[in-house]
Design a protein around this motif. Structure first.
Motif, PDB file in Angstrom:
ATOM      1  N   TRP A  33      -0.632  10.489  -5.974  1.00 56.01           N
ATOM      2  CA  TRP A  33      -1.658   9.694  -5.311  1.00 56.01           C
ATOM      3  C   TRP A  33      -2.243   8.615  -6.201  1.00 56.01           C
ATOM      4  O   TRP A  33      -3.007   7.787  -5.731  1.00 56.01           O
ATOM      5  CB  TRP A  33      -2.778  10.598  -4.805  1.00 56.01           C
ATOM      6  CG  TRP A  33      -2.388  11.298  -3.549  1.00 56.01           C
ATOM      7  CD1 TRP A  33      -2.021  12.596  -3.431  1.00 56.01           C
ATOM      8  CD2 TRP A  33      -2.309  10.743  -2.245  1.00 56.01           C
ATOM      9  NE1 TRP A  33      -1.718  12.877  -2.126  1.00 56.01           N
ATOM     10  CE2 TRP A  33      -1.888  11.755  -1.377  1.00 56.01           C
ATOM     11  CE3 TRP A  33      -2.547   9.480  -1.723  1.00 56.01           C
ATOM     12  CZ2 TRP A  33      -1.706  11.545  -0.024  1.00 56.01           C
ATOM     13  CZ3 TRP A  33      -2.372   9.275  -0.371  1.00 56.01           C
ATOM     14  CH2 TRP A  33      -1.955  10.295   0.458  1.00 56.01           C
ATOM     15  N   ARG A  36      -2.314   5.057  -4.978  1.00 53.46           N
ATOM     16  CA  ARG A  36      -2.101   5.040  -3.535  1.00 53.46           C
ATOM     17  C   ARG A  36      -3.340   5.465  -2.761  1.00 53.46           C
ATOM     18  O   ARG A  36      -3.347   5.432  -1.546  1.00 53.46           O
ATOM     19  CB  ARG A  36      -0.956   5.978  -3.178  1.00 53.46           C
ATOM     20  CG  ARG A  36       0.383   5.512  -3.696  1.00 53.46           C
ATOM     21  CD  ARG A  36       1.462   6.529  -3.342  1.00 53.46           C
ATOM     22  NE  ARG A  36       2.762   6.081  -3.753  1.00 53.46           N
ATOM     23  CZ  ARG A  36       3.326   6.344  -4.912  1.00 53.46           C
ATOM     24  NH1 ARG A  36       2.679   7.079  -5.797  1.00 53.46           N
ATOM     25  NH2 ARG A  36       4.518   5.891  -5.207  1.00 53.46           N
ATOM     26  N   LEU A  39      -4.919   3.527   0.137  1.00 59.68           N
ATOM     27  CA  LEU A  39      -4.272   3.461   1.443  1.00 59.68           C
ATOM     28  C   LEU A  39      -4.828   4.486   2.422  1.00 59.68           C
ATOM     29  O   LEU A  39      -4.460   4.476   3.594  1.00 59.68           O
ATOM     30  CB  LEU A  39      -2.764   3.679   1.281  1.00 59.68           C
ATOM     31  CG  LEU A  39      -2.042   2.653   0.415  1.00 59.68           C
ATOM     32  CD1 LEU A  39      -0.583   3.047   0.240  1.00 59.68           C
ATOM     33  CD2 LEU A  39      -2.142   1.278   1.029  1.00 59.68           C
TER      34      LEU A  39
END
Length: 74
Positions: A33, A36, A39
């Motif tokens: 993660w 990311r 997102l």
């Protein structure tokens, strides 16, 4: 000319890398993660908007529908 020397010396068993400052600490393994996590919010918004769109398109409208406005006085 003399060459500058570092005032920090490595302790016994301490590994010095040239890429990290001494106060940075040991490197940790990054999770999947990492990078990311930004997102997550767009994914939640996209899922919610899809839910609303599907609900609006599949909504049943009764045959005897009337306007939501108050009745006119004419």
């Amino acid at each position: 000319m003399s060459t500058p020397t570092s005032s920090h010396t490595a302790a016994a068993g301490e590994h010095q890398t040239g890429t990290q400052p001494p106060w940075a600490g040991p490197e940790t393994q990054k999770s999947w993660w990492s990078g990311r996590s930004g997102l997550v919010v767009p994914a939640v918004v996209a899922a919610f908007s899809t839910y609303l769109l599907v609900g609006t398109l599949t909504m049943e409208i009764p045959e005897a529908r009337t306007s939501p406005a108050p009745p006119s006085t004419r």
